[in-house]
Design a protein around this motif. Sequence first.
Motif, PDB file in Angstrom:
ATOM      1  N   TYR A   1       0.440  -1.386   0.123  1.00  0.00           N
ATOM      2  CA  TYR A   1       0.085  -0.051  -0.142  1.00  0.00           C
ATOM      3  C   TYR A   1       0.914   1.441   0.080  1.00  0.00           C
ATOM      4  O   TYR A   1       1.823   1.257   0.372  1.00  0.00           O
ATOM      5  CB  TYR A   1      -0.666  -0.299   1.162  1.00  0.00           C
TER       6      TYR A   1
ATOM      7  N   MET B   1       2.381   6.868 -10.630  1.00  0.00           N
ATOM      8  CA  MET B   1       2.146   5.776  -9.289  1.00  0.00           C
ATOM      9  C   MET B   1       1.435   4.458 -10.704  1.00  0.00           C
ATOM     10  O   MET B   1       1.954   2.970 -10.590  1.00  0.00           O
ATOM     11  CB  MET B   1       0.763   5.894  -8.400  1.00  0.00           C
TER      12      MET B   1
ATOM     13  N   PHE C   1       0.639   0.345  -9.418  1.00  0.00           N
ATOM     14  CA  PHE C   1       0.100   0.894  -8.172  1.00  0.00           C
ATOM     15  C   PHE C   1      -1.622   1.653  -8.839  1.00  0.00           C
ATOM     16  O   PHE C   1      -1.996   1.672 -10.395  1.00  0.00           O
ATOM     17  CB  PHE C   1       0.640   1.626  -7.538  1.00  0.00           C
TER      18      PHE C   1
ATOM     19  N   TYR D   1      -2.646   0.516  -4.000  1.00  0.00           N
ATOM     20  CA  TYR D   1      -2.317  -0.922  -3.635  1.00  0.00           C
ATOM     21  C   TYR D   1      -1.266  -1.700  -5.285  1.00  0.00           C
ATOM     22  O   TYR D   1      -2.376  -0.763  -6.544  1.00  0.00           O
ATOM     23  CB  TYR D   1      -3.068  -2.046  -3.627  1.00  0.00           C
ATOM     24  N   LYS D   2      -0.498  -2.248  -4.848  1.00  0.00           N
ATOM     25  CA  LYS D   2       0.126  -2.801  -5.880  1.00  0.00           C
ATOM     26  C   LYS D   2       0.213  -4.399  -4.916  1.00  0.00           C
ATOM     27  O   LYS D   2       0.694  -4.485  -4.046  1.00  0.00           O
ATOM     28  CB  LYS D   2       0.837  -2.372  -6.200  1.00  0.00           C
TER      29      LYS D   2
END
Length: 128
Positions: free
Chosen positions: A49, A93, A98, A123-124
Motif C-alpha cells: 500500500y 504510480m 499501483f 495498492y499493488k
Amino acid sequence: LYSIGGAPTVAAAAMSGGGGGPWLQSLTYDLARAEAADFSVHTHSHRVYARLRHGAEYSGDWIVSSPRNLPNVDYELYDACLARDTITALNKMGAAGFRPCADPPDVPSSTRCHSDQWEIMMYKDVYQ
C-alpha cells in the motif's frame, strides 16, 4: 476462482450496461492471474500500500508518496516527490503498477491539492 467471483461480476457488468472497457479487462486479468497463482507451487504474493499526499515537508508544492522510495516509481526528487499535480502523480504510480483503492479515485481540485486535507490510497499486488 473465476466461476465463483469473476463470472458473476462479469455477467452483472454486461447486464447492467457496464460492458467491456478497461476496468473489466483489468478485473478479468487480475482474476486469471490470481487463479494461475493458485496452481503454482513457488508463487507467493503480497499487497503493498502507498499513500499520495501533499508534501508540506518539501518546498515547492510537491505531491509525494508515503512510503518513499517505492520500486519502479519514477520520482522527480528525493525518492519521494512525484509531481506538482495529482494527475501526473497518479499516472506515475499507475505506470509502476499501483492502482487506486477507490475506483475512481477522489482527486482533489486544483485549489485544494496543495493542502494536507486529502490523500489517495493506492495498492499493488506483488507476485514472487
